[in-house]
Design an enzyme around this catalytic site. Structure first.
Site, PDB file in Angstrom:
ATOM      1  N   LEU A  33       0.873  -1.079   0.078  1.00  0.00           N
ATOM      2  CA  LEU A  33       0.081  -0.004   0.264  1.00  0.00           C
ATOM      3  C   LEU A  33       0.800   1.158  -0.074  1.00  0.00           C
ATOM      4  CD1 LEU A  33      -2.474  -1.017   2.787  1.00  0.00           C
ATOM      5  CD2 LEU A  33      -2.923  -0.938   0.252  1.00  0.00           C
ATOM      6  N   GLY A  35       2.292   4.242   1.401  1.00  0.00           N
ATOM      7  CA  GLY A  35       2.706   4.520   2.905  1.00  0.00           C
ATOM      8  C   GLY A  35       3.270   3.397   3.507  1.00  0.00           C
ATOM      9  N   SER A  36       3.456   2.334   2.861  1.00  0.00           N
ATOM     10  CA  SER A  36       3.633   0.925   3.661  1.00  0.00           C
ATOM     11  C   SER A  36       5.433   0.777   3.844  1.00  0.00           C
ATOM     12  CB  SER A  36       3.266  -0.333   2.899  1.00  0.00           C
ATOM     13  OG  SER A  36       3.756  -0.265   1.478  1.00  0.00           O
ATOM     14  N   GLY A  37       5.896   1.874   3.168  1.00  0.00           N
ATOM     15  CA  GLY A  37       7.488   1.926   3.583  1.00  0.00           C
ATOM     16  C   GLY A  37       8.301   1.700   2.169  1.00  0.00           C
ATOM     17  N   LYS A  38       7.647   1.136   1.079  1.00  0.00           N
ATOM     18  CA  LYS A  38       8.436   0.754  -0.099  1.00  0.00           C
ATOM     19  C   LYS A  38       9.650   1.605  -0.381  1.00  0.00           C
ATOM     20  CE  LYS A  38       4.928   1.090  -2.846  1.00  0.00           C
ATOM     21  NZ  LYS A  38       3.874   1.632  -1.715  1.00  0.00           N
ATOM     22  N   SER A 106       1.873  -1.424  -7.093  1.00  0.00           N
ATOM     23  CA  SER A 106       1.750  -2.899  -8.080  1.00  0.00           C
ATOM     24  C   SER A 106       0.633  -3.611  -7.348  1.00  0.00           C
ATOM     25  CB  SER A 106       2.996  -3.436  -8.335  1.00  0.00           C
ATOM     26  OG  SER A 106       3.585  -3.618  -7.234  1.00  0.00           O
TER      27      SER A 106
HETATM   28  P1  ADP Z   1       5.596   4.003   0.215  1.00  0.00           P
HETATM   29  O1  ADP Z   1       6.856   3.953  -0.749  1.00  0.00           O
HETATM   30  O2  ADP Z   1       5.413   2.621   0.410  1.00  0.00           O
HETATM   31  O3  ADP Z   1       4.385   4.795  -0.453  1.00  0.00           O
HETATM   32  P2  ADP Z   1       6.976   5.635   1.903  1.00  0.00           P
HETATM   33  O4  ADP Z   1       8.254   4.917   1.946  1.00  0.00           O
HETATM   34  O5  ADP Z   1       7.089   6.993   0.873  1.00  0.00           O
HETATM   35  O6  ADP Z   1       5.984   4.431   1.252  1.00  0.00           O
HETATM   36  O7  ADP Z   1       6.535   6.097   3.119  1.00  0.00           O
HETATM   37  C1  ADP Z   1       6.503   5.378   4.425  1.00  0.00           C
HETATM   38  C2  ADP Z   1       6.420   6.404   5.520  1.00  0.00           C
HETATM   39  O8  ADP Z   1       6.402   5.668   6.598  1.00  0.00           O
HETATM   40  C3  ADP Z   1       7.662   7.135   5.670  1.00  0.00           C
HETATM   41  O9  ADP Z   1       7.214   8.478   6.199  1.00  0.00           O
HETATM   42  C4  ADP Z   1       8.286   6.632   6.657  1.00  0.00           C
HETATM   43  O10 ADP Z   1       9.483   7.523   7.424  1.00  0.00           O
HETATM   44  C5  ADP Z   1       7.616   5.941   7.695  1.00  0.00           C
HETATM   45  N1  ADP Z   1       8.104   4.740   8.545  1.00  0.00           N
HETATM   46  C6  ADP Z   1       7.893   4.707   9.749  1.00  0.00           C
HETATM   47  N2  ADP Z   1       8.370   3.672  10.511  1.00  0.00           N
HETATM   48  C7  ADP Z   1       8.841   2.968   9.071  1.00  0.00           C
HETATM   49  C8  ADP Z   1       9.337   1.805   8.958  1.00  0.00           C
HETATM   50  N3  ADP Z   1       9.689   0.883   9.944  1.00  0.00           N
HETATM   51  N4  ADP Z   1       9.658   1.369   7.680  1.00  0.00           N
HETATM   52  C9  ADP Z   1       9.419   2.187   6.410  1.00  0.00           C
HETATM   53  N5  ADP Z   1       8.792   3.385   6.824  1.00  0.00           N
HETATM   54  C10 ADP Z   1       8.604   3.703   7.978  1.00  0.00           C
END
Ligand code: ADP
Length: 199
Positions: A33, A35-38, A106
């Site tokens: 999703l 915001g999942s951290g990709k 994806s």
């Molecule tokens: P995506 O690419 O999936 O849309 P992002 O990497 O742009 O997600 O955003 C993830 C957000 O969550 C960032 O603001 C990041 O700093 C925060 N975050 C908090 N904890 C974690 C973690 N353990 N791993 C990845 N992101 C994290």
């Protein structure tokens, strides 16, 4: 239209290109999703690998949509074409000997499978970023969930468009439980165990 084209064999093989870099190319495909951290984890792994002397390249959604895929929108066929092109570009980069990291929502199994099928067995590594929707929405790093809830973005994954959970990802990371460093360590351990990195 491919019927009048021929595939030219290169004088230098992909194995020779990789050997010169002293590494085994692969594609790490981060799915999950918004915001999942990709992007966060892919960037952190990219940095960790680069610092260890590996030749890598990171592709992510927004950047490609500003260049190669700027002619594509968000209709169903355009979303498929977006992923298809990313898969083909990733394939070329692995042919060049690189370790490629891709960070794209994806959401559809069929599209991820299409990319997997471009790669030899073991070279496509699906990394499922398995953070709960509630956590992703609370993070909302780009303010997209807020816009989607307000009706300003249609068919937003997780809100009014489905996310098909990978059935057999190579790696599953719950970023609501693991730190960034723990995620990177898990990925490096996977690559080492599968002899994709020198130990
Ligand atoms: P995506 O690419 O999936 O849309 P992002 O990497 O742009 O997600 O955003 C993830 C957000 O969550 C960032 O603001 C990041 O700093 C925060 N975050 C908090 N904890 C974690 C973690 N353990 N791993 C990845 N992101 C994290």
């Amino acid at each position: 239209m491919t019927q009048h084209t021929l595939w030219h064999e290169h004088k230098i093989s992909r194995a020779q290109r990789a050997a010169l870099k002293r590494q085994r190319p692969c594609l790490l495909w981060f799915t999950g999703l918004s915001g999942s951290g990709k992007s966060t984890i892919a960037n952190a792994l990219d940095l960790a690998l680069h610092q260890r002397g590996y030749h890598t390249f990171l592709l992510d959604g927004d950047n490609l949509r500003q260049g190669l895929n700027k002619d594509l929108g968000f209709s169903a066929p355009d979303r498929v074409e977006n992923i298809r092109r990313i898969g083909e570009v990733s394939k070329l980069f692995t042919d060049a000997g690189l370790i490629v990291l891709c960070a794209f929502i994806s959401p559809f199994t069929k599209d991820r499978r299409m990319v997997r099928q471009l790669f030899p067995e073991g070279e496509f590594i699906e990394v499922y970023m398995d953070a709960p929707l509630s956590v992703c929405e609370q993070r909302d790093p780009k303010g997209l969930y807020k816009k989607a809830r307000a009706g300003a973005i249609a068919e937003f994954t997780g809100i009014d468009s489905p996310y098909e959970v990978p059935e057999r990802p190579q790696i599953r990371l719950d970023t609501s439980k693991l730190t960034v460093d723990e995620c990177v360590a898990a990925l490096i351990a996977y690559l080492e165990q599968h002899e994709l990195l020198a130990t």
